[in-house]
Design a protein around this motif. Sequence first.
Motif, PDB file in Angstrom:
ATOM      1  N   GLU B 161       0.864  -1.176   0.000  1.00  9.44           N
ATOM      2  CA  GLU B 161       0.000   0.000   0.000  1.00  9.44           C
ATOM      3  C   GLU B 161       0.902   1.227   0.000  1.00  9.44           C
ATOM      4  O   GLU B 161       2.015   1.183   0.520  1.00  9.44           O
ATOM      5  CB  GLU B 161      -0.877   0.025   1.264  1.00  9.44           C
ATOM      6  N   SER B 165      -1.590   8.601   2.380  1.00  8.70           N
ATOM      7  CA  SER B 165      -2.948   8.518   1.837  1.00  8.70           C
ATOM      8  C   SER B 165      -3.693   9.806   2.154  1.00  8.70           C
ATOM      9  O   SER B 165      -3.358  10.519   3.107  1.00  8.70           O
ATOM     10  CB  SER B 165      -3.705   7.335   2.447  1.00  8.70           C
ATOM     11  N   TYR B 331      -9.106   2.887   7.715  1.00  2.00           N
ATOM     12  CA  TYR B 331     -10.380   2.172   7.527  1.00  2.00           C
ATOM     13  C   TYR B 331     -10.966   1.612   8.818  1.00  2.00           C
ATOM     14  O   TYR B 331     -11.993   0.959   8.791  1.00  2.00           O
ATOM     15  CB  TYR B 331     -10.197   1.041   6.506  1.00  2.00           C
ATOM     16  N   ASP B 394     -15.384  -0.654   3.809  1.00  2.00           N
ATOM     17  CA  ASP B 394     -14.026  -0.123   3.760  1.00  2.00           C
ATOM     18  C   ASP B 394     -14.100   1.253   3.099  1.00  2.00           C
ATOM     19  O   ASP B 394     -14.185   1.357   1.869  1.00  2.00           O
ATOM     20  CB  ASP B 394     -13.133  -1.092   2.966  1.00  2.00           C
ATOM     21  N   GLU B 396     -11.969   3.579   2.830  1.00  2.00           N
ATOM     22  CA  GLU B 396     -10.806   4.021   2.076  1.00  2.00           C
ATOM     23  C   GLU B 396     -10.877   3.533   0.638  1.00  2.00           C
ATOM     24  O   GLU B 396     -10.645   4.263  -0.305  1.00  2.00           O
ATOM     25  CB  GLU B 396      -9.516   3.525   2.737  1.00  2.00           C
ATOM     26  N   LYS B 397     -11.229   2.266   0.475  1.00  2.00           N
ATOM     27  CA  LYS B 397     -11.242   1.672  -0.874  1.00  2.00           C
ATOM     28  C   LYS B 397     -12.646   1.616  -1.451  1.00  2.00           C
ATOM     29  O   LYS B 397     -12.840   1.153  -2.580  1.00  2.00           O
ATOM     30  CB  LYS B 397     -10.647   0.267  -0.818  1.00  2.00           C
ATOM     31  N   LYS B 399     -15.125  -0.398  -0.658  1.00  2.00           N
ATOM     32  CA  LYS B 399     -15.459  -1.799  -0.957  1.00  2.00           C
ATOM     33  C   LYS B 399     -16.204  -2.378   0.243  1.00  2.00           C
ATOM     34  O   LYS B 399     -15.943  -1.980   1.386  1.00  2.00           O
ATOM     35  CB  LYS B 399     -14.183  -2.627  -1.148  1.00  2.00           C
ATOM     36  N   THR B 602     -12.908  -6.225   0.846  1.00  2.00           N
ATOM     37  CA  THR B 602     -11.812  -6.101   1.800  1.00  2.00           C
ATOM     38  C   THR B 602     -12.083  -7.065   2.951  1.00  2.00           C
ATOM     39  O   THR B 602     -13.222  -7.168   3.406  1.00  2.00           O
ATOM     40  CB  THR B 602     -11.718  -4.672   2.364  1.00  2.00           C
TER      41      THR B 602
END
Lengths: 338, 755
Positions: B161, B165, B331, B394, B396-397, B399, B602
């Motif tokens: 990763e 971020s 997350y 999740d 952040e992503k 998902k 995730t």
Amino acid sequence: MNPFSYQRADTPEAALHAVTADRSAKFLGGGTNLVDLMKYNVEHPTALVDINHLSLSEITPGPNGGLSIGALVRNSDLANHREIVAGYPLLSQALLAGASAQLRNMATTGGNLLQRTRCYYFTDTAFPQCNKRMPGSGCGAIQGFNRIHAILGQTDKGANSPETCIATNPSDMSVAMSALNATVQVQGPKGKRSIPVRDFHRLPGATPQVDTVLRPDELITAVDLPSARFAKNSWYLKVRDRQSYAFALVSVAAGLELDGNTIKSAGFALGGVAHKPWHSPEAEHALIGQPATPDTFRKVADLALRGAKGYEHNEFKIELAKQSIVRALTVAAQGVQA
Amino acid sequence: MPPAMPAAQEEKDSTVQKQLPHRYDGVAKVTGKAKYAHEFEVPNPAYAVMVQSTIPSGSLKFIDQSAAAKAPGVLAVITPFNAPELPKPKPQPPARRHVTVFQEKDIWYNGQPIALVVAESLDQARYAATLLHITYNPPPAKLNFPGRLNEGRPPKQQGREPADSKRGDVPTNLSNSPTKIDVTYTTPVQNHNPMEPHATTAMWEGEKLTVHNSTQYIDGDRMTIARDLGIPMDNVQTVCPYTGGGFGSKGSTWSHVVLCAMAAKVVNRPVKLAVERGQMFGPVGTRPTTVQQIKLGAGPDGKLLAVQHDVIEHTSVMEDFLEPSAFQSRYLYDSKSNQTSHRLVETNLGVCTFQRAPGECTGTAAFESAMDELAFALKMDPLQLRLANYAEKDVEKDKPWTSKHLREAYQQASDRFGWSKRNATPGQTKEGNKLIGYGMATAIYGANRSASQATVRILPNGRAFVGAATQDLGTGTYTIMAQTAANALSLDPTLIDVKLGDSTLPKAPVSGGSQTAASVCPAIPDAALQALLKLSELAVNDPQSPLHGLTSADIDTKNGRLISKKDSSKSETYAAVLTRNGNQTVEGQGSAEPAQSHEAFTSQSWGAVFAEVAVDIDTHMPEVRRIVATYDIGTLMNTKTGINQLQGGIVWAVSTALHEESHIDPSTGRTANESLAEYHVPVNADIGTLDVTCLNIPDTKFNPLGARGIGEIGITGASAAVANAIFNATGKRIRDFPITPDKIMQAKSVTQSVA
């Protein structure tokens, strides 16, 4: 570890003869400290004289109503001995606060008195400075990581002085014995002598490599305890980083003889703060004739820590020792048993 | 993947297995029959001792070995001045480590291996090592980490990763937050200290090399040894049936492994090399010290408007390693905006590496303490704050989770703990000389999985065999492999023989990232299926079998028998088929890897941890009285080994909270407390009662077993729960781990003004 010879002695005389013949010979008791130091290459005796078979493993009635503890009495046996638990709970508590059950099963009374500092700069030969390990090399601790080091009675003449030493004595047992005013019995080639335990360990002075007044050709045969005065009112308090198997940041051995709430006599010493179990006659004397109150104890704590000097990582010990003294004396006065 | 075959039987539900009641390897271990790397008998072994540098930086001027070479029993003294020249290896991150195998004279840290003394006996080698006279060119070292934080730079290579971020506008959201905190936490250098320190036995037979090595990755060892020595991989066999703990330090192949093989070549006989306890502090990896600044902003309802987590940590001058302490902060909770960063400061210390929950351990210690600070600032219950920011996906992503039941975990653990009895005002609960506090935190650790293979054999004696080139770190790999094979073969788990820890077995990944169960076990049903198919073919083609004439698709399995699906009276045991057919063994090879669909989700494991701590008002010694935790880790494959792993993780979290720290000497860069007497980890008396449960809800979107791996999550969150309990007890917030009595004494209480 260097090559060494091993021999077994069956009498004190034979043991003394063996070490007198070889100046770099050492007595082997429980071996819990010496053997470690040999493996670390800190100690390199050319000969080990095993004294475990000498008849020094008894606890017998001593002079003036006290007890005489043979030098080879194991720490576990001493801590759990009926008369020690009954008459000298302070000593029992101190012993049980030390090391681990396995180590206490091996460690002897005489050996405990002679255990060496756990100063990192002493036990690790990779450190270039230690006046105790390599006299004259300086002190790595004073500008190093010194959280476990001394605040009282140290020699501080700068890192590069051949005299500087801020190591602490690691023993719990010796702190209790100092509070109890015990006497160390030794035997040498010229006969026997008695050394008050309070004089047995020394401050670093100008020769930090010398831990005690015991001469290399002398053998500890016993430790005599005076008659029990503090059986009812005593306490060994050990402050440490975990609940067991850690050396004291600060420890307090406190014994009081009370007449009502008035202190008739007292025995009092600190561990983890100095090159020897720290006994302040002034602080101890300040208890006598006083009421057993927090006020008295706070004054005594201030007296005991007078002149204390901390370093980058161990400054906290000064205040911690004071609070611990008040606590230990308070608990002792209450007569609570561990 | 193998070609599709007609199903001989339905695949068994792997999420419900019959458990072995005891560890597969338990008896062997407690009776001393289990052999560890240093204990393997080899003909005429020599013993090697590793000599380490005593300066942190510079180069070797000379090693005078004349006295050592003449010492009794000495066979060789190997140094950078005389070592065999090895091919220059190419770096292969992430697990490839910069090892020092005497190819250069540079010194990168105090404690670096610089010579090997090989002798007839260990004592002779140790003594001769003291006779070496070593001289150095010592330029100044980079040691003072706290004083050089401004030297922090991004990692040279991106890991799995990105190190940084950004989601949303954190600065604006922070300034708009009615309640905000800005706090900095620090965590110290830690060194892995498994019960069994690293050890290697190396033996050459011609060009073939056998290495017994205590490891988390036998196949990785094999690759590294072959590459470093410049020999074909097929010439190297690595063996490790038992690993006495690893915790990440045995996931890489360190200098001593290659040096041991080198020494065995030089002296032309087998060599044993045991890394000493004091040598665990530097040459075999370190958890870096971290400085973590956390800014949180929340609305009046506790909803997080901004999360910022910036980490600066030390790394070795030899190579970068990132302890990603802020990853989980991206997350762990829902938040309107989120920003994280990691910076590295080069330092002359040993190489940093994976240590149990790298990132989450130190990261949750800080972040979950900061959440407690936010709850206090909001005058909100810390558990309610977590629930208010519960991440339904999740964020952040963007998902969905494969499975998340953290709410149930909070509920169960807080009920058992009695969280509702907590006094929200710190410093109010007193028992004699003790202040009592309650604290809680969330635990989190990722769910990892890699490709793996396995072999299954059905034997004519009624037993079966399962094997893979994986390893058991004391975690229970043997046990769950036996269970999984038994389940797939319809046999009792006591009838399964397991072999692992040998590189000649089918490939398996590193036992790191809590992935062994989730990676290796899914390959076993596949292998079992292939074996059962062969067995069924034997039966249906055997005129003496009651199943003769059927097709393998008509056959089911139960209790070690092949059974006709149509007529259950037609059946026979596996052993009967095999004995009748020449006493043969049937074998299946299986493999498994993460499904393509896993990219859409995730997967994380979760936990809720509650701690009660008592702090003495005079000695300031903290005492953990009890920890209650419930984990959502998917299927709990074996209760004994699983709960035990979680408990072990919690114990280490207590250690991180209260005890553990490698103290680095400021001028020499040497670890001062390199022994288990002075490097403090908890003893029994430091751990009160541990009450650990698992929800045991299978996560079959993650893998068919539904198991997410549990090796690391126990160490996460619990450190903060303890720290938060200390705050609740005393009103003192100590942001510098470990929280030792001196720090508690010196800290100011938020309640002192009112007390």
